[in-house]
Motif scaffolding. Structure first.
Motif, PDB file in Angstrom:
ATOM      1  N   LEU A   1     -67.147  71.378 -14.247  1.00  0.00           N
ATOM      2  CA  LEU A   1     -66.656  71.203 -15.615  1.00  0.00           C
ATOM      3  C   LEU A   1     -65.488  70.234 -15.684  1.00  0.00           C
ATOM      4  O   LEU A   1     -65.316  69.517 -16.660  1.00  0.00           O
ATOM      5  N   THR A   2     -64.656  70.274 -14.669  1.00  0.00           N
ATOM      6  CA  THR A   2     -63.452  69.448 -14.653  1.00  0.00           C
ATOM      7  C   THR A   2     -63.007  69.297 -13.208  1.00  0.00           C
ATOM      8  O   THR A   2     -63.345  70.116 -12.356  1.00  0.00           O
ATOM      9  N   ILE A   3     -62.232  68.238 -12.943  1.00  0.00           N
ATOM     10  CA  ILE A   3     -61.681  68.076 -11.598  1.00  0.00           C
ATOM     11  C   ILE A   3     -60.484  69.017 -11.426  1.00  0.00           C
ATOM     12  O   ILE A   3     -60.177  69.464 -10.325  1.00  0.00           O
ATOM     13  N   GLU A   4     -59.838  69.338 -12.541  1.00  0.00           N
ATOM     14  CA  GLU A   4     -58.623  70.144 -12.489  1.00  0.00           C
ATOM     15  C   GLU A   4     -58.881  71.466 -11.772  1.00  0.00           C
ATOM     16  O   GLU A   4     -59.825  72.181 -12.087  1.00  0.00           O
ATOM     17  N   GLY A   5     -58.031  71.775 -10.819  1.00  0.00           N
ATOM     18  CA  GLY A   5     -58.139  73.053 -10.133  1.00  0.00           C
ATOM     19  C   GLY A   5     -59.004  72.991  -8.883  1.00  0.00           C
ATOM     20  O   GLY A   5     -59.015  73.934  -8.099  1.00  0.00           O
ATOM     21  N   LEU A   6     -59.746  71.913  -8.688  1.00  0.00           N
ATOM     22  CA  LEU A   6     -60.572  71.803  -7.481  1.00  0.00           C
ATOM     23  C   LEU A   6     -59.731  71.234  -6.347  1.00  0.00           C
ATOM     24  O   LEU A   6     -58.958  70.307  -6.528  1.00  0.00           O
ATOM     25  N   LYS A   7     -59.931  71.799  -5.163  1.00  0.00           N
ATOM     26  CA  LYS A   7     -59.159  71.349  -4.006  1.00  0.00           C
ATOM     27  C   LYS A   7     -59.877  70.173  -3.322  1.00  0.00           C
ATOM     28  O   LYS A   7     -61.070  69.965  -3.510  1.00  0.00           O
ATOM     29  N   GLN A   8     -59.114  69.481  -2.490  1.00  0.00           N
ATOM     30  CA  GLN A   8     -59.635  68.285  -1.824  1.00  0.00           C
ATOM     31  C   GLN A   8     -60.956  68.506  -1.078  1.00  0.00           C
ATOM     32  O   GLN A   8     -61.855  67.662  -1.167  1.00  0.00           O
ATOM     33  N   PRO A   9     -61.121  69.633  -0.337  1.00  0.00           N
ATOM     34  CA  PRO A   9     -62.386  69.805   0.404  1.00  0.00           C
ATOM     35  C   PRO A   9     -63.622  69.774  -0.504  1.00  0.00           C
ATOM     36  O   PRO A   9     -64.671  69.267  -0.091  1.00  0.00           O
TER      37      PRO A   9
ATOM     38  N   LYS B   1     -62.790  50.916  -0.093  1.00  0.00           N
ATOM     39  CA  LYS B   1     -61.424  50.976   0.449  1.00  0.00           C
ATOM     40  C   LYS B   1     -61.283  51.916   1.635  1.00  0.00           C
ATOM     41  O   LYS B   1     -60.192  52.085   2.173  1.00  0.00           O
ATOM     42  N   GLY B   2     -62.378  52.582   1.995  1.00  0.00           N
ATOM     43  CA  GLY B   2     -62.307  53.479   3.134  1.00  0.00           C
ATOM     44  C   GLY B   2     -61.962  54.900   2.735  1.00  0.00           C
ATOM     45  O   GLY B   2     -61.534  55.167   1.606  1.00  0.00           O
ATOM     46  N   ALA B   3     -62.155  55.817   3.681  1.00  0.00           N
ATOM     47  CA  ALA B   3     -62.071  57.244   3.381  1.00  0.00           C
ATOM     48  C   ALA B   3     -60.636  57.726   3.146  1.00  0.00           C
ATOM     49  O   ALA B   3     -60.418  58.786   2.590  1.00  0.00           O
ATOM     50  N   ASP B   4     -59.663  56.931   3.592  1.00  0.00           N
ATOM     51  CA  ASP B   4     -58.278  57.368   3.443  1.00  0.00           C
ATOM     52  C   ASP B   4     -57.701  56.857   2.117  1.00  0.00           C
ATOM     53  O   ASP B   4     -57.493  55.661   1.938  1.00  0.00           O
ATOM     54  N   PHE B   5     -57.454  57.774   1.211  1.00  0.00           N
ATOM     55  CA  PHE B   5     -56.943  57.389  -0.106  1.00  0.00           C
ATOM     56  C   PHE B   5     -55.419  57.264  -0.123  1.00  0.00           C
ATOM     57  O   PHE B   5     -54.839  56.802  -1.094  1.00  0.00           O
TER      58      PHE B   5
ATOM     59  N   GLN C   1     -56.837  63.169 -12.227  1.00  0.00           N
ATOM     60  CA  GLN C   1     -56.831  64.405 -11.434  1.00  0.00           C
ATOM     61  C   GLN C   1     -57.489  64.190 -10.071  1.00  0.00           C
ATOM     62  O   GLN C   1     -57.002  64.677  -9.048  1.00  0.00           O
ATOM     63  N   ALA C   2     -58.593  63.451 -10.060  1.00  0.00           N
ATOM     64  CA  ALA C   2     -59.297  63.227  -8.788  1.00  0.00           C
ATOM     65  C   ALA C   2     -58.439  62.387  -7.844  1.00  0.00           C
ATOM     66  O   ALA C   2     -58.310  62.707  -6.662  1.00  0.00           O
ATOM     67  N   LEU C   3     -57.841  61.323  -8.368  1.00  0.00           N
ATOM     68  CA  LEU C   3     -57.023  60.440  -7.530  1.00  0.00           C
ATOM     69  C   LEU C   3     -55.846  61.208  -6.934  1.00  0.00           C
ATOM     70  O   LEU C   3     -55.531  61.067  -5.748  1.00  0.00           O
ATOM     71  N   ASN C   4     -55.209  62.023  -7.754  1.00  0.00           N
ATOM     72  CA  ASN C   4     -54.062  62.785  -7.249  1.00  0.00           C
ATOM     73  C   ASN C   4     -54.501  63.834  -6.237  1.00  0.00           C
ATOM     74  O   ASN C   4     -53.815  64.079  -5.249  1.00  0.00           O
TER      75      ASN C   4
ATOM     76  N   LEU D   1     -49.117  64.350 -16.495  1.00  0.00           N
ATOM     77  CA  LEU D   1     -50.432  64.308 -15.849  1.00  0.00           C
ATOM     78  C   LEU D   1     -50.325  63.804 -14.405  1.00  0.00           C
ATOM     79  O   LEU D   1     -51.305  63.797 -13.678  1.00  0.00           O
ATOM     80  N   GLY D   2     -49.139  63.355 -14.022  1.00  0.00           N
ATOM     81  CA  GLY D   2     -48.963  62.863 -12.655  1.00  0.00           C
ATOM     82  C   GLY D   2     -49.195  61.376 -12.527  1.00  0.00           C
ATOM     83  O   GLY D   2     -49.859  60.928 -11.592  1.00  0.00           O
ATOM     84  N   VAL D   3     -48.692  60.623 -13.479  1.00  0.00           N
ATOM     85  CA  VAL D   3     -48.875  59.166 -13.436  1.00  0.00           C
ATOM     86  C   VAL D   3     -47.553  58.464 -13.732  1.00  0.00           C
ATOM     87  O   VAL D   3     -46.620  59.074 -14.256  1.00  0.00           O
ATOM     88  N   HIS D   4     -47.518  57.172 -13.401  1.00  0.00           N
ATOM     89  CA  HIS D   4     -46.424  56.307 -13.839  1.00  0.00           C
ATOM     90  C   HIS D   4     -46.925  55.530 -15.038  1.00  0.00           C
ATOM     91  O   HIS D   4     -48.050  55.038 -15.025  1.00  0.00           O
TER      92      HIS D   4
END
Lengths: 431, 322
Positions: free
Chosen positions: B18-26, B162-166, B188-191, B214-217
């Protein structure tokens, strides 16, 4: 059971802030009126005795801005169901808004509501007539007719007026009858299609926001017009810290103006809409914790003299849709007292102060002869057990609307008896 | 109660998307890894796998969209699912059937997955909250709230180039963030994937006042905002922004925020340019940029199918490496 002609309420802690009383005293009722406090009148014989030891006896609560939904929206509520809910909440007098169908812009509709309320109602119902014809915001409603029909104030409710000029004319004309105007301050164009506070949570959830300025711009304009016309105004359902600042100024200026805040605004914030909880969809919207704290200070310091339920019962379907498509509003009659008492337990208000905000505060704001218990006053009384813990359950609500974000909340303090004109209209433990 | 829980089952696996919010990196990485597998499937002469054979995917679109619906349809078919397209003009439901009625009717047809697009924020959550327990919901865009599959295909595109390392990446999102569900999900996904910086760039009328939360500049000047970024994501500008007094004109917007070759020189020399489509040429970006060597816009479309296959198979418990 025939109505007892004389009632004694024994050993209760009588709190009547309007008369400066807070003492354990007996209260005696004869023929629907308060006969005496403390000592029984000579020859008094109680036909009914109510034992109120460890309970608070106070004037019946007065609520501004209730939707009874009748006529027109009986699937959401009726005068019968909603005044029963009021009685359960300790409320004995309420002002109802004109946004019925047909709109309460004529003596006929106002008379229909008062007649029905007198016949079936378990609370006094004071209609607020429409300010403009059909609430269209364009043409003045027949104010003289509405006054005669018993309307205590006029309001356009949620509906905007087409211009500040109509507002000015309406205020001027209303002063002819010394009519109070109840304003739900909102600059409609600034609301746009907003449904939540314009802030961090709305930005994150992508819900269109309503800025605080929609409220403050309207209040600033209406205060300017009130100053100009010398009209009595009451601001209903205040939601922001900015509004509190303007109201504080108005008070210092001694303008003829009063206000109220919905009880839910003193507890909930924008954080509560997280997860798209449509029960928290209210207009004006739940704002920030800073707004909530400013509102708490405003009631504690008397800047806002009344707390209201802003009761808006809904059918189930009205809340069963994606958040922006749901109808705003909370069924609030049965949580007005418990939410206000919660402020006492949280240390924001004294008990007497809390009761003032629910009795003489709103009564004086609306110009009602209610909210006080001196000899000769109407025997509209609320008795509550301040210690009793309880949980709000949908099935136990008497309102037809079960739309409350407080379902499942644990409260402390519960109404045990409500008397209207010396008649028991609610009793927690029926005998 | 919180929407953070609703898309995960009791074992923490993805149940709805439903949303990226709340989902962990794995979980995001699981989607990206599964997408690798399905991207490879897309290169084969026979592009079908039997993962969802006998399952019914219903595209429930309350808003017009050809390309998103098509990629979901293609993704479902490549997984061997049956597909039902249900296009509902919002006006039709508002007249009679409620959203809940529509949902019940489609449930009666034994749908396994609802792919939902709706113009109200929160619509996908509402459907997930009210659907039968076995039904999975994928949000294909709800109001201004979220468009998580679009965000994941964008992440996949970034990872591809850009490769797997963000962690070292600086990403700029340019344009109408206020109205953009895509931007919210991307941020949300980028963060969550740990980029070093997310910037949003646009005029004040199109950036929410609370954007920083939201966690941006926030930048209101594109020449400053895109300096040395590794990824530039351009957002679509809707025509109605002019009529509602948010902007004076498309020309002025292009002058102030349009991506030109000259501006592109301010970014990192290897920066890629993305756009969720459809592009307004000469409004968001110059044609020379859209068709230029740094543009990966068409790759996004191709990857979109693989990412949607990955999401569908994961929520159905049929992921290749699940």
């Amino acid at each position: 059971m025939p109505k007892p002609r004389s009632i004694a309420i024994r050993n209760g802690r009588l709190i009547d802030p309007g008369n400066g009383i807070d003492a354990v005293q007996d209260l005696f009722i004869t023929d629907g009126k308060v006969a005496a406090l403390g000592e029984a009148p000579e020859g008094f014989q109680a036909e009914l005795e109510i034992e109120a030891r460890d309970q608070v006896v106070c004037p019946g609560l007065v609520d501004i801005g209730v939707r009874l939904r009748e006529p027109g929206y009986e699937h959401k509520g009726s005068i019968g169901t909603e005044t029963a809910a009021a009685a359960k909440g300790g409320i004995t007098a309420l002002c109802c808004f004109p946004d019925t169908d047909p709109v309460m812009d004529s003596a006929a509709v106002a008379a229909l509501v008062t007649r029905k309320a007198n016949k079936k109602g378990k609370a006094r119902v004071h209609p607020i007539g429409a300010l403009t014809e059909g609430l269209q915001g364009r043409l003045l409603a027949s104010m003289a007719e509405l006054k005669k029909a018993g309307c205590v104030a006029l309001s356009n409710g949620e509906q905007p007026l087409v211009s500040a000029l109509v507002q000015r004319r309406a205020m001027e004309y209303a002063t002819t009858f010394d009519f109070l105007i109840v304003l739900r301050p909102e600059e409609a164009s600034l609301r746009d299609n907003g449904c939540v506070h314009e802030g961090a949570v709305g930005a994150r959830l992508g819900l269109p926001g309503i800025p605080e300025a929609a409220e403050t711009a309207a209040i600033a304009r209406d205060l300017a017009l009130a100053r100009h016309t010398d009209c009595r105004v009451h601001f209903h359902a205040i939601s922001s810290a900015g509004a509190v600042r303007l109201l504080r100024q108005a008070r210092d200026e001694r303008l003829r103006c009063s206000s109220d805040v919905p009880a839910h605004q003193l507890h909930l914030t924008e954080m509560d809409i997280d997860g798209f909880d449509s029960h928290c969809h209210v207009i004006p919207p739940l704002r920030t914790i800073e707004d909530r704290n400013a509102l708490r200070r405003a009631v504690a310091e008397g800047v806002i003299p009344a707390i209201c339920s802003d009761h808006q019962p809904h059918d189930r379907d009205a809340k069963m849709a994606p958040f922006p498509a749901t109808e705003p509003g909370i069924s609030g009659l049965e949580t007005l007292l418990p939410l206000t008492l919660k402020l006492v337990w949280e240390g924001d208000l004294g008990l007497t102060q809390a009761i003032a905000l629910l009795t003489c505060g709103p009564a004086d704001a609306m110009g009602l002869p209610a909210g006080r218990l001196h000899p000769g006053a109407e025997a509209d009384i609320c008795i509550f057990d301040p210690e009793r813990p309880w949980v709000l359950q949908a099935d136990a609500m008497l309102s037809r609307g079960r739309n409350s974000p407080f379902l499942g909340w644990e409260f402390q303090g519960q109404v045990t008896h409500t008397l209207l004109r010396g008649r028991l209209v609610y009793s927690r433990d029926p005998t | 109660m919180s929407h953070r829980d609703i898309q995960l089952d009791k074992d923490g696996r993805l149940r709805h998307f439903l949303t990226i919010e709340g989902l962990k990196q794995p979980i995001l990485k699981q989607i990206l890894d599964a997408s690798d597998f399905f991207a490879e499937v897309g290169e084969r002469p026979i592009k079908k796998v039997p993962s969802l054979k006998g399952k019914l995917v219903t595209n429930l679109f309350f808003e017009n969209s050809t390309r998103t619906r098509t990629t979901f349809e293609l993704a479902a078919k490549r997984l061997s699912a049956d597909v039902l397209n249900f296009n509902v003009a919002v006006s039709a439901t508002s007249k009679g059937e409620t959203l809940l009625d529509t949902l019940r009717n489609l449930e009666a047809m034994h749908s396994d997955i609802f792919v939902v697009r709706h113009n109200d924020s929160g619509a996908a959550h509402f459907i997930a909250n009210n659907a039968a327990p076995h039904v999975k919901v994928i949000n294909a865009g709800d109001g201004r709230h979220a468009h998580p599959t679009q965000a994941m295909l964008d992440m996949y595109t970034i990872r591809h180039f850009k490769g797997a390392d963000f962690t070292g990446l600086r990403v700029a999102i340019v344009g109408d963030v206020l109205h953009s569900r895509v931007a919210r999900s991307q941020i949300q996904a980028l963060n969550t994937l740990g980029v070093s910086e997310v910037r949003v760039i646009g005029p004040k009328t199109l950036i929410p006042a609370a954007a920083r939360s939201l966690g941006v500049h926030v930048y209101h000047n594109i020449d400053e905002g895109i300096r040395e970024v590794d990824v530039v994501i351009m957002l679509r500008l809707q025509k109605e922004r002019m009529s509602s007094a948010l902007l004076p004109s498309e020309q002025e917007y292009f002058q102030l925020f349009g991506l030109t070759e000259k501006r592109l020189r301010l970014t990192d020399p290897k920066a890629i340019v993305m756009h969720p489509g459809p592009i307004n040429r000469g409004v968001e970006m110059a044609s020379a940029v859209a068709d230029g060597p740094r543009s990966v816009i068409l790759k996004q479309v191709t990857f979109g199918i693989a990412v949607r296959m990955a999401v569908m198979s994961i929520i159905m418990g049929a992921a290749p490496n699940a």
